[in-house]
Design a protein around this motif. Structure first.
Motif, mmCIF file in Angstrom:
data_model
loop_
_atom_site.group_PDB
_atom_site.id
_atom_site.type_symbol
_atom_site.label_atom_id
_atom_site.label_comp_id
_atom_site.label_asym_id
_atom_site.label_seq_id
_atom_site.Cartn_x
_atom_site.Cartn_y
_atom_site.Cartn_z
ATOM 1 N N GLU A 251 4.373 10.494 3.625
ATOM 2 C CA GLU A 251 3.665 9.591 4.531
ATOM 3 C C GLU A 251 2.562 8.866 3.785
ATOM 4 O OE1 GLU A 251 0.925 9.811 8.620
ATOM 5 O OE2 GLU A 251 1.721 11.631 7.687
ATOM 6 N N GLN A 252 2.429 7.565 4.059
ATOM 7 C CA GLN A 252 1.298 6.817 3.527
ATOM 8 C C GLN A 252 0.355 6.488 4.684
ATOM 9 O OE1 GLN A 252 1.787 2.758 1.865
ATOM 10 N NE2 GLN A 252 0.566 3.494 0.126
ATOM 11 N N TYR A 253 -0.893 6.878 4.503
ATOM 12 C CA TYR A 253 -1.893 6.619 5.536
ATOM 13 C C TYR A 253 -2.362 5.168 5.453
ATOM 14 C CZ TYR A 253 -2.033 11.676 6.164
ATOM 15 O OH TYR A 253 -1.697 12.977 6.421
ATOM 16 N N ARG A 254 -2.999 4.724 6.494
ATOM 17 C CA ARG A 254 -3.530 3.361 6.534
ATOM 18 C C ARG A 254 -4.730 3.245 5.589
ATOM 19 N NH1 ARG A 254 -3.110 5.070 11.692
ATOM 20 N NH2 ARG A 254 -5.386 5.030 11.967
ATOM 21 N N TYR A 259 -10.413 5.830 8.766
ATOM 22 C CA TYR A 259 -10.648 7.248 9.027
ATOM 23 C C TYR A 259 -12.117 7.590 8.801
ATOM 24 C CZ TYR A 259 -5.603 7.091 8.473
ATOM 25 O OH TYR A 259 -4.275 6.750 8.598
ATOM 26 N N GLU A 263 -12.223 12.990 8.074
ATOM 27 C CA GLU A 263 -10.768 12.835 8.075
ATOM 28 C C GLU A 263 -10.255 12.461 6.684
ATOM 29 O OE1 GLU A 263 -9.822 11.304 12.620
ATOM 30 O OE2 GLU A 263 -10.603 9.869 11.148
ATOM 31 N N ARG A 264 -10.973 11.562 5.996
ATOM 32 C CA ARG A 264 -10.580 11.181 4.635
ATOM 33 C C ARG A 264 -10.526 12.410 3.731
ATOM 34 N NH1 ARG A 264 -15.368 7.010 3.744
ATOM 35 N NH2 ARG A 264 -14.882 5.504 5.367
ATOM 36 N N ILE A 267 -7.554 14.587 4.481
ATOM 37 C CA ILE A 267 -6.317 13.967 4.007
ATOM 38 C C ILE A 267 -6.212 14.083 2.490
ATOM 39 C CG2 ILE A 267 -5.116 11.756 3.725
ATOM 40 C CD1 ILE A 267 -6.276 11.001 6.533
ATOM 41 N N THR A 283 -1.575 7.862 -1.107
ATOM 42 C CA THR A 283 -2.133 8.514 0.079
ATOM 43 C C THR A 283 -2.640 7.495 1.086
ATOM 44 O OG1 THR A 283 -2.734 10.427 -1.253
ATOM 45 C CG2 THR A 283 -3.811 10.199 0.881
ATOM 46 N N PHE A 284 -3.422 6.516 0.616
ATOM 47 C CA PHE A 284 -3.914 5.442 1.477
ATOM 48 C C PHE A 284 -3.331 4.117 1.002
ATOM 49 C CE2 PHE A 284 -7.353 8.649 1.740
ATOM 50 C CZ PHE A 284 -7.368 8.841 3.112
#
Length: 541
Positions: A251-254, A259, A263-264, A267, A283-284
């Motif tokens: 998964e690639q986060y926004r 965040y 949260e960062r 992650i 990751t992002f």
């Protein structure tokens, strides 16, 4: 074999792209010969035998896709294969498909000259071998021309010195030896922890610290292997449509800024614990494009370095602070930072304390002399262009490729250079090169070149070239793609910064392998737009 012989195609290099080029060109029914500088196949994985050498792409996908039987039969013992396994794989492919009969080993090409009257290339090698060919396919690699800094006094050193890409097959014993390694890029990062295990003392000479992330290498899990073998068609299709020619299911986060700080951190901690280096960089979504987002991730990684290395001063020396994470080649390691906790490892910052000369007994810096028995140069390559320019290539009107590229390399679609007809480069400047998974990208590029040659032969054409204005158009696309990223923020070998006097030009197409494929296909579909032939040609594909 001696003397000059005529071929339709000469391939330079028997690495993974060169081997596939033999297989693919042979299918066209053309006469061919491959000249290889080494005495075996494998290219990068033939030459780079240094301690700790291994691939940084999972081997289930860092492999050929062109033959289903090969995919199903071959077993990779580890997620990230060591050099010996990759060389064994190359030899298996050469034997399985009968490629070796087309290769002349220990034949380093050092002259390519185009004869305009004949529309043929004249090829000469260091061993005296000569040949002519209508087409040359240069599959000589992006990282092949070794870079040994011109330190005064190297010829006076009474110990042994080695460049990591020309490592002796029999290996080098380090027991009881005082070893110095110069360079902490991806090669140095792999070699340091291995050398440190047996050397009496290891001194690491670092100019620029590198961001290195854990590889999490391990034995191949049978279920993981079976999942790949059961789904190769779908996964290969995904790779050929991927920006990096790789299979990425994580998964690639926004954006980092979507965040909260808490949260960062969660992650990033989860990614650090579970993702190898290349996946961690996804990751992002904005790590590679936003300096502010990149800074947050870079500081997280620096925090990890500080937590691993016990000596705070050494830890700070190992923390990169002058360029964004990912703007230089991201490294993957197994115990690199931990090696600096050993009593027999010393780090020297040669930016603050430069090397001034090699002495008969070691290295001298501005602060004093380091006595050494062995010096290891992990100093990389004249990357992307060096393997071409050192072959003394001359094209139309006798123009030297080095002169043509004096202000930086120019190509059309990474394949052709204006004024050098019928010379195709694989992983050349202006292609995705080292920023795409190179076996998959190489297969596609070889297929593209084979298709062009097939179209030319079907139409009875003798010459294919491009024009300077089309080179400039493509170079603009390359520059624009790089300008949307943070790559230009670092003095890397991507821009030639490691070679004194080399023009600072971003040499790789970073717009994505998927976009690159699309652009190449568009130009062919549009009547070979940008290509120049001795007479018009239509695409048969």
């Amino acid at each position: 074999m001696t003397g000059s012989e005529e071929y339709d195609v000469v391939i330079v290099g028997a690495g993974f792209s060169g081997l596939y080029a033999i297989h693919r060109i042979r299918q066209l029914g053309l006469s061919l010969r491959c000249f290889e500088a080494g005495d075996g196949v494998g290219g990068t994985w033939y030459w780079n035998r240094y301690p700790g050498a291994r691939v940084d792409i999972e081997s289930m996908q860092y492999s050929y896709s062109f033959d289903e039987g090969l995919q199903q039969d071959w077993k990779w013992p580890e997620y990230f294969s060591p050099q010996a396994d990759l060389e064994a794989y190359a030899n298996h492919v050469a034997d399985r498909f009968g490629l070796r009969e087309h290769i002349e080993f220990e034949t380093r090409v050092n002259r390519l000259r185009f004869d305009e009257a004949e529309n043929r290339w004249h090829i000469a090698a260091e061993n005296g071998r000569t040949a002519t060919a209508k087409y040359v396919v240069a599959a000589c690699g992006s990282l092949d021309a070794t870079n040994v800094p011109a330190f005064p006094g190297l010829d006076t050193f009474r110990g042994q010195w080695y460049h990591t890409s020309k490592w002796p097959k029999e290996g080098v014993p380090f027991e009881g030896k005082r070893v110095g390694i110069i360079g902490t890029g991806s090669t140095g990062i792999q070699a340091v922890p291995v050398i440190a295990r047996t050397a009496e003392h290891l001194t690491v000479f670092q100019r620029t610290p590198a961001y290195s992330l854990p590889a999490y290498n391990r034995a191949t899990d049978p279920e993981y292997e079976q999942a790949w073998k059961a789904n190769y068609p779908d996964r290969r299709a995904a790779m050929f449509g991927n920006f990096a020619a790789s299979y990425m299911e994580n998964e690639q986060y926004r954006s980092v800024f979507d965040y909260t700080p808490e949260e960062r951190l969660r992650i990033l901690e989860e990614a650090w614990a579970a993702r190898n280096g290349l996946l961690f960089m996804r990751t992002f979504s904005d790590i590679g494009t936003s300096l502010e987002a990149n800074t947050i991730v870079a500081e997280f990684v620096r925090g990890k370095i500080r937590s691993i290395v016990k000596d705070p001063a050494v830890a700070e020396m190992l923390c990169p602070k002058t360029y964004p994470i990912g703007a230089k080649r991201i490294c993957m390691d197994t115990g690199y930072f931990e090696a600096y906790n050993r009593d027999n490892v010393t780090l020297v910052d040669v930016r603050a304390d430069p090397i001034t000369e090699v002495t008969p007994t070691g290295l001298r810096t501005t602060a004093g002399e380091h006595e050494l028995d062995i010096i290891v140069f992990a100093t990389g390559f004249d990357a992307v262009t060096g393997s071409m320019t050192r072959m003394n290539v001359t094209g139309l009107d006798g123009r030297d490729l080095r002169d043509k590229w004096a202000d930086g390399p120019t190509t059309y679609l990474g394949f052709l250079v204006a004024g050098f007809p019928n010379l195709f480069m694989i992983h050349g400047p202006g292609s995705p090169g080292v920023l795409a998974q190179m076996i998959t990208a190489g297969e596609w590029q070889v297929d593209f070149v084979a298709g062009v040659i097939a179209d030319m032969e079907a139409a009875g054409r003798q010459r294919i070239d491009t024009a300077p204005e089309w080179e400039q158009r493509w170079n603009l696309e390359v520059e624009q793609a790089a300008g949307q990223t943070l790559y230009n923020e670092a003095d890397s070998w991507y821009v030639g910064a490691n070679i004194p006097g080399k023009p600072r030009v971003f040499m790789i197409y970073i717009g994505g392998f998927d976009r690159y494929k699309q652009r190449c296909a568009e130009q062919v579909a549009n009547g070979y737009e940008g290509f120049v032939f001795d007479a018009p040609i239509g695409a048969s594909r």
